[in-house]
Design an enzyme around this catalytic site. Sequence first.
Site, short mmCIF file in Angstrom:
data_model
loop_
_atom_site.label_atom_id
_atom_site.label_comp_id
_atom_site.label_asym_id
_atom_site.label_seq_id
_atom_site.Cartn_x
_atom_site.Cartn_y
_atom_site.Cartn_z
N CYS A 127 21.70 -37.98 46.38
CA CYS A 127 22.86 -37.88 47.28
C CYS A 127 23.77 -36.78 46.76
O CYS A 127 23.42 -36.09 45.80
CB CYS A 127 23.60 -39.22 47.39
SG CYS A 127 24.44 -39.74 45.88
N ASP A 128 24.90 -36.62 47.36
CA ASP A 128 25.76 -35.49 47.02
C ASP A 128 26.32 -35.60 45.61
O ASP A 128 26.35 -34.63 44.86
CB ASP A 128 26.91 -35.38 48.02
CG ASP A 128 27.57 -34.01 47.99
OD1 ASP A 128 26.89 -33.03 48.32
OD2 ASP A 128 28.75 -33.94 47.63
#
Length: 479
Positions: free
Chosen positions: A395-396
């Site tokens: 994910c980010d």
Amino acid sequence: MEQTVSKSKSGRKSAVQKFGSALSGMVMPNIGAFIAWGIITALFIADGYLPNEQLATIVGPMLTYLLPLLIAYQGGYNVYGQRGAVVGAIATFGVIMGSEVPMLIGAMALGPLGGYLIKKFDQAFGSRIKTGLEMLVNNFSSGIIGFMLAVIAFYIVGPFVQTLTDIMGQGVAWIMNAGLLPLANVFIEPAKILFLNNAINHGILTPLGIEQAAETGKSILFLLEANPGPGLGILAAYMVFGRGSSRSSAVGASVIHFIGGIHEIYFPYVLMNPLLFIAVIAGGIAGTFTNVLMGSGLVAAASPGSIVAVLGMTARGSHVGVILGVLVGAAVSFAVAALILKTTKAKDTDEEFEAKVQESQSLKAESKGQTAVAPVTGSVSAVSDQTVSKIIFACDAGMGSSAMGASLMRKKVKEAGLDIPVTNSSISNLKDEDGLLIITQEELAERASQKTPSATHVAVDNFLSSPKYEEVINKLKEQ
């Protein structure tokens, strides 16, 4: 004319979101260091749980040197990898020595600036370096640029940031003395649901809170965004008055929110009925008012916003106030949400709930400065094309939702009798290699694919529940 105004507003919003994401992106990977500093402060200062004059000497240097340099290093790294990180850290040391206050804000400015300048130097002169001189030029260019930035930071940036910090500190003190701090939640709670939570908490409140905690031993600013009470009240209201998927999922979501600290889990429930923004704002104001009344505060940022993390960072003598702040916030949010859910036309069908989950994911992507394009859907069938030696949920930030997705998959892999490690990572830290299976959310799949073109990619709509997980396990069993 209206379209022009709309585009202008959208552009400003996107710019703010990108700026906030950049700030939080420097702090979040270093939250462990902030927590370590908070624990040492809570235990060993004169007013701590275990006062120790010798160990208390660690507190000041960690705040003055370690935390700003870590932030600057990460900021430079985010811009231009290792070279950017080194130049950013050198520049930040200049601003540290040129001021008398902790330079967290200075680090957030000079870290990325150092990375940007060395990146531009390499772009301008990298192709002109003669063979055999690459190491010499690379080392001296980063050293010279870092030296120049450190001198400028010492004489100019340091005094400027110190003045700015003093002004902001005085502003916060005025707001608190005027009793207006609870009104901050009128802006904070809606901004959280638009996925500006990390930008607000780690980009703005954490630096100001650190300054305050360094002087008084605690800060209420750490509680403004992290208080899990308002979100818990929303989920509790759906447990009682919700319908369909929203009601059945609210129990599990409340555990993830309250214990796991993943506040994003309750955002779709609010988006499903926009009047519930009133409920979270009311809960936030009530919780902050309670903390102001009780003189509550944390010694450092609580991240994630779990009740466990919040209580772990609670200053000595503030536990009763912090717990009351959470309970009052939850109770007020629940009461207002219950009234809204009972008196408004029901929209919480399975289809509506799923639509708001997707809308929430879109808002998350937009908050990170990602373009709203058609999602890239990874095919599970591709898992059969190569041997998988490692599974990574990306994910980010490399925390939160990806960690929970990895935990779910790790359990499924173990139950299937497979010997494949499952981890989580931020997309920026992915390394391209054979044998990887990268699982991302749909809005991040394109970035992950560009980062690791040799890996097998599977995109899911929700890390916490996806039918593709079983398909992946079946494909792995076939191998």
